[in-house]
Scaffold this motif. Structure first.
Motif, PDB file in Angstrom:
ATOM      1  N   VAL A 166       0.841  -1.199   0.000  1.00 48.96           N
ATOM      2  CA  VAL A 166       0.000   0.000   0.000  1.00 48.96           C
ATOM      3  C   VAL A 166       0.873   1.244   0.000  1.00 48.96           C
ATOM      4  O   VAL A 166       0.620   2.198  -0.745  1.00 48.96           O
ATOM      5  N   THR A 167       1.915   1.249   0.802  1.00 50.90           N
ATOM      6  CA  THR A 167       2.828   2.397   0.850  1.00 50.90           C
ATOM      7  C   THR A 167       3.508   2.606  -0.503  1.00 50.90           C
ATOM      8  O   THR A 167       3.610   3.736  -0.993  1.00 50.90           O
ATOM      9  N   TYR A 168       3.943   1.534  -1.134  1.00 55.77           N
ATOM     10  CA  TYR A 168       4.593   1.615  -2.445  1.00 55.77           C
ATOM     11  C   TYR A 168       3.621   2.155  -3.495  1.00 55.77           C
ATOM     12  O   TYR A 168       3.984   3.006  -4.311  1.00 55.77           O
ATOM     13  N   CYS A 169       2.380   1.661  -3.465  1.00 55.48           N
ATOM     14  CA  CYS A 169       1.379   2.118  -4.440  1.00 55.48           C
ATOM     15  C   CYS A 169       1.044   3.593  -4.241  1.00 55.48           C
ATOM     16  O   CYS A 169       0.842   4.323  -5.217  1.00 55.48           O
ATOM     17  N   GLN A 170       1.005   4.037  -2.998  1.00 57.13           N
ATOM     18  CA  GLN A 170       0.730   5.462  -2.744  1.00 57.13           C
ATOM     19  C   GLN A 170       1.865   6.332  -3.279  1.00 57.13           C
ATOM     20  O   GLN A 170       1.630   7.412  -3.821  1.00 57.13           O
ATOM     21  N   MET A 171       3.104   5.869  -3.135  1.00 57.76           N
ATOM     22  CA  MET A 171       4.241   6.643  -3.644  1.00 57.76           C
ATOM     23  C   MET A 171       4.263   6.629  -5.162  1.00 57.76           C
ATOM     24  O   MET A 171       4.562   7.631  -5.806  1.00 57.76           O
TER      25      MET A 171
END
Length: 65
Positions: A56-61
């Motif tokens: 989720v963090t990677y997709c947000q970035m």
């Protein structure tokens, strides 16, 4: 108890009663030990939460507007 009213569950067979008793004891013991098995499930959920959180963090970035 009189002789006409036996304490056995199945006719006059003491062996069968003993085997059924032991089987019930074994099931009760395994159910009691099974209560601790929920910790494994919680550990698995926590283990899966880390990669999902990182994704989720990677997709947000990556998809940041």
């Amino acid at each position: 108890m009189s002789l006409d009213d036996p304490d056995n569950i199945f006719d006059k067979d003491d062996t069968l009663d003993y085997l059924i008793y032991k089987e019930c004891e074994k099931e009760a013991r395994s159910q009691q030990e099974g209560k601790g098995g929920r910790d494994g499930c919680l550990g698995l959920l926590l283990l899966l939460a880390v990669p999902v959180g990182l994704l989720v963090t990677y997709c947000q970035m990556f998809f940041k507007s």
